[in-house]
Enzyme design. Structure first.
Site, PDB file in Angstrom:
ATOM      1  N   TYR A  32       0.815  -1.208   0.000  1.00 44.11           N
ATOM      2  CA  TYR A  32       0.000   0.000   0.000  1.00 44.11           C
ATOM      3  C   TYR A  32       0.852   1.263   0.000  1.00 44.11           C
ATOM      4  O   TYR A  32       2.071   1.205   0.180  1.00 44.11           O
ATOM      5  CB  TYR A  32      -0.933   0.006   1.215  1.00 44.11           C
ATOM      6  CG  TYR A  32      -0.242   0.346   2.518  1.00 44.11           C
ATOM      7  CD1 TYR A  32       0.575  -0.576   3.154  1.00 44.11           C
ATOM      8  CD2 TYR A  32      -0.402   1.603   3.105  1.00 44.11           C
ATOM      9  CE1 TYR A  32       1.225  -0.257   4.343  1.00 44.11           C
ATOM     10  CE2 TYR A  32       0.239   1.923   4.297  1.00 44.11           C
ATOM     11  CZ  TYR A  32       1.048   0.999   4.908  1.00 44.11           C
ATOM     12  OH  TYR A  32       1.689   1.314   6.079  1.00 44.11           O
ATOM     13  N   ARG A  51       7.683   3.794  -5.373  1.00 43.60           N
ATOM     14  CA  ARG A  51       7.863   2.872  -4.244  1.00 43.60           C
ATOM     15  C   ARG A  51       6.773   1.800  -4.237  1.00 43.60           C
ATOM     16  O   ARG A  51       7.031   0.641  -3.906  1.00 43.60           O
ATOM     17  CB  ARG A  51       7.874   3.633  -2.919  1.00 43.60           C
ATOM     18  CG  ARG A  51       8.209   2.711  -1.741  1.00 43.60           C
ATOM     19  CD  ARG A  51       8.318   3.455  -0.433  1.00 43.60           C
ATOM     20  NE  ARG A  51       7.045   4.040  -0.032  1.00 43.60           N
ATOM     21  CZ  ARG A  51       6.926   4.923   0.957  1.00 43.60           C
ATOM     22  NH1 ARG A  51       7.986   5.333   1.626  1.00 43.60           N
ATOM     23  NH2 ARG A  51       5.738   5.412   1.275  1.00 43.60           N
ATOM     24  N   ARG A  99      -8.856 -19.953  -1.130  1.00 44.48           N
ATOM     25  CA  ARG A  99      -7.746 -19.752  -0.195  1.00 44.48           C
ATOM     26  C   ARG A  99      -6.669 -20.828  -0.315  1.00 44.48           C
ATOM     27  O   ARG A  99      -6.956 -22.015  -0.180  1.00 44.48           O
ATOM     28  CB  ARG A  99      -8.274 -19.718   1.250  1.00 44.48           C
ATOM     29  CG  ARG A  99      -7.193 -19.335   2.259  1.00 44.48           C
ATOM     30  CD  ARG A  99      -7.734 -19.293   3.675  1.00 44.48           C
ATOM     31  NE  ARG A  99      -6.696 -18.861   4.600  1.00 44.48           N
ATOM     32  CZ  ARG A  99      -5.745 -19.679   5.077  1.00 44.48           C
ATOM     33  NH1 ARG A  99      -5.734 -20.943   4.740  1.00 44.48           N
ATOM     34  NH2 ARG A  99      -4.825 -19.203   5.907  1.00 44.48           N
ATOM     35  N   HIS A 101      -2.084 -20.759   0.176  1.00 48.23           N
ATOM     36  CA  HIS A 101      -0.901 -19.902   0.345  1.00 48.23           C
ATOM     37  C   HIS A 101      -0.186 -19.655  -0.981  1.00 48.23           C
ATOM     38  O   HIS A 101       0.313 -18.566  -1.231  1.00 48.23           O
ATOM     39  CB  HIS A 101       0.092 -20.537   1.324  1.00 48.23           C
ATOM     40  CG  HIS A 101      -0.376 -20.506   2.739  1.00 48.23           C
ATOM     41  ND1 HIS A 101      -1.514 -21.142   3.167  1.00 48.23           N
ATOM     42  CD2 HIS A 101       0.140 -19.915   3.838  1.00 48.23           C
ATOM     43  CE1 HIS A 101      -1.679 -20.937   4.456  1.00 48.23           C
ATOM     44  NE2 HIS A 101      -0.693 -20.198   4.898  1.00 48.23           N
ATOM     45  N   LYS A 146       6.423  -1.906   1.847  1.00 45.29           N
ATOM     46  CA  LYS A 146       5.259  -1.311   2.514  1.00 45.29           C
ATOM     47  C   LYS A 146       4.102  -2.299   2.414  1.00 45.29           C
ATOM     48  O   LYS A 146       3.165  -2.136   1.634  1.00 45.29           O
ATOM     49  CB  LYS A 146       4.921   0.064   1.930  1.00 45.29           C
ATOM     50  CG  LYS A 146       4.303   0.984   2.984  1.00 45.29           C
ATOM     51  CD  LYS A 146       4.363   2.435   2.599  1.00 45.29           C
ATOM     52  CE  LYS A 146       3.569   3.304   3.564  1.00 45.29           C
ATOM     53  NZ  LYS A 146       4.232   3.547   4.852  1.00 45.29           N
ATOM     54  N   GLU A 178      13.208   2.566  13.447  1.00 39.70           N
ATOM     55  CA  GLU A 178      12.277   3.624  13.020  1.00 39.70           C
ATOM     56  C   GLU A 178      11.063   3.609  13.941  1.00 39.70           C
ATOM     57  O   GLU A 178      11.013   2.817  14.886  1.00 39.70           O
ATOM     58  CB  GLU A 178      11.862   3.409  11.558  1.00 39.70           C
ATOM     59  CG  GLU A 178      11.113   2.104  11.332  1.00 39.70           C
ATOM     60  CD  GLU A 178      10.628   1.923   9.891  1.00 39.70           C
ATOM     61  OE1 GLU A 178      10.375   2.921   9.196  1.00 39.70           O
ATOM     62  OE2 GLU A 178      10.474   0.756   9.481  1.00 39.70           O
ATOM     63  N   LEU A 202      11.495   1.137   6.539  1.00 38.68           N
ATOM     64  CA  LEU A 202      10.784   1.570   5.342  1.00 38.68           C
ATOM     65  C   LEU A 202      11.393   2.924   4.963  1.00 38.68           C
ATOM     66  O   LEU A 202      11.395   3.847   5.794  1.00 38.68           O
ATOM     67  CB  LEU A 202       9.290   1.682   5.676  1.00 38.68           C
ATOM     68  CG  LEU A 202       8.264   1.822   4.558  1.00 38.68           C
ATOM     69  CD1 LEU A 202       8.218   3.228   4.010  1.00 38.68           C
ATOM     70  CD2 LEU A 202       8.495   0.829   3.429  1.00 38.68           C
TER      71      LEU A 202
HETATM   72  C1  LIG Z   1       4.906   4.581   5.532  1.00 35.46           C
HETATM   73  C2  LIG Z   1       5.910   4.353   6.632  1.00 35.46           C
HETATM   74  C3  LIG Z   1       6.876   5.329   6.971  1.00 35.46           C
HETATM   75  C4  LIG Z   1       6.879   6.727   6.409  1.00 35.46           C
HETATM   76  O1  LIG Z   1       6.994   6.795   5.036  1.00 35.46           O
HETATM   77  P1  LIG Z   1       6.480   8.075   4.239  1.00 35.46           P
HETATM   78  O2  LIG Z   1       6.699   7.712   2.822  1.00 35.46           O
HETATM   79  O3  LIG Z   1       7.332   9.228   4.672  1.00 35.46           O
HETATM   80  O4  LIG Z   1       5.047   8.276   4.604  1.00 35.46           O
HETATM   81  C5  LIG Z   1       7.853   4.981   7.888  1.00 35.46           C
HETATM   82  N1  LIG Z   1       7.847   3.774   8.491  1.00 35.46           N
HETATM   83  C6  LIG Z   1       6.918   2.840   8.228  1.00 35.46           C
HETATM   84  C7  LIG Z   1       6.983   1.528   8.939  1.00 35.46           C
HETATM   85  C8  LIG Z   1       5.915   3.107   7.296  1.00 35.46           C
HETATM   86  O5  LIG Z   1       4.981   2.177   7.048  1.00 35.46           O
END
Ligand SMILES: *Cc1c(COP(=O)(O)O)cnc(C)c1O
Length: 285
Positions: A32, A51, A99, A101, A146, A178, A202
């Protein structure tokens, strides 16, 4: 409620149907993006879509639309819903099938959905800063994707909320990675530090904008992992994301950071970020 995107169709939200056997629903098998809209304009939309395509590729999913088509979908959603300030949520799953995997065959198409939401910028928090807590990073080893699988992030954010905090800053054996939904930074002796863009974080689009702003404005910055100790003794801490922008952290686990107010470098970056939003808009006009 407005219109939503389902594959390449813009339909009323109340008409949108997702199957019980959608793989996103059953396996979290999808990726996403969240894109910010300022004054009717999608900020860094191309970077987000690049991305998005990379995330899909990393999970071996073939995106049914190219970047330009998705940019057009975004513009259409903004226009149809008269979105002024808010965000666009977009996700793609590996489709709907019995369903199992194992990936479905090529006849099963991914399901792309997107919707818009009117949201104000978090002005008060940006001005005064927020509290954060530290938590174990219990996520998998592909945090660069993501992915829709956000259970560890959800658990960490819930814990933060219960502690009266805005964010949980995560660490692996003492190394800060993070936030649960943001990137994390410390400022020490006038230098900004953030975890390098490896599989353990990320790589935020906001993060990339901040790194560019530092470089363009002679603000010393290094992409270097730092420790919990560095976090606790930092002059300033801030986090960043599409919705949180450059967010000052003024308290960590109940301890004030610096003088307990947003620090000068954080504020400088907020100003530069604001200028960037305005510059992007002017460029497009
Ligand atoms: C989306 C996200 C971010 C921030 O990314 P942006 O592109 O700046 O919104 C940072 N860490 C995680 C785990 C995320 O899912």
């Amino acid at each position: 409620m407005g219109k939503v995107l389902v594959n390449d169709q813009l339909i009323e939200r109340t008409e949108a149907v997702i199957d019980i056997e959608d793989r996103g629903y059953q396996f979290g098998d999808g990726v996403y993006e969240v894109i910010r809209v300022y004054d009717g304009d999608a900020f860094t939309a191309e970077e987000h879509l690049d991305r998005f395509l990379q995330s899909a590729e990393k999970i071996k999913m073939k995106m049914p639309y190219d970047k330009q088509q998705m940019l057009d979908f975004i513009d259409l959603l903004i226009k149809e819903n008269h979105l002024h300030d808010g965000s666009i949520y977009m996700q793609v799953t590996r489709g709907t099938t019995s369903r199992n995997h194992i990936f479905p065959g090529n006849d099963i198409k991914p399901v792309l959905t997107a919707y818009t939401k009117e949201v104000e910028r978090p002005k008060e928090k940006l001005e005064n800063g927020v509290k954060a807590m530290v938590a174990d990073d219990i996520r998998w080893l592909r945090c660069d994707i993501k992915s829709l699988n956000l259970l560890p992030n959800v658990l960490a954010k819930q814990e933060a909320m219960e502690q009266g905090c805005y964010e949980a800053i995560l660490h692996r054996d003492g190394t800060v990675t993070e936030g649960s939904s943001s990137n994390a930074y410390v400022v020490k002796d006038g230098k900004v530090m953030t975890h390098p863009a490896t599989n353990l974080i990320l790589n935020g689009i906001t993060r990339q904008v901040i790194l560019q702003l530092c470089q363009a404005n002679q603000i010393p910055v290094t992409e270097e992992a730092f420790q919990l100790e560095d976090l606790r003794t930092a002059d300033e801490i801030f986090i960043s994301s599409t919705t949180s922008e450059v967010m000052p952290v003024v308290q960590l686990d109940g301890q004030s950071i610096g003088d307990g107010k947003p620090g000068p470098l954080t504020k400088k970056l907020q100003t530069l970020f604001q200028e960037k939003i305005e510059a992007v808009k002017t460029q497009k006009m």
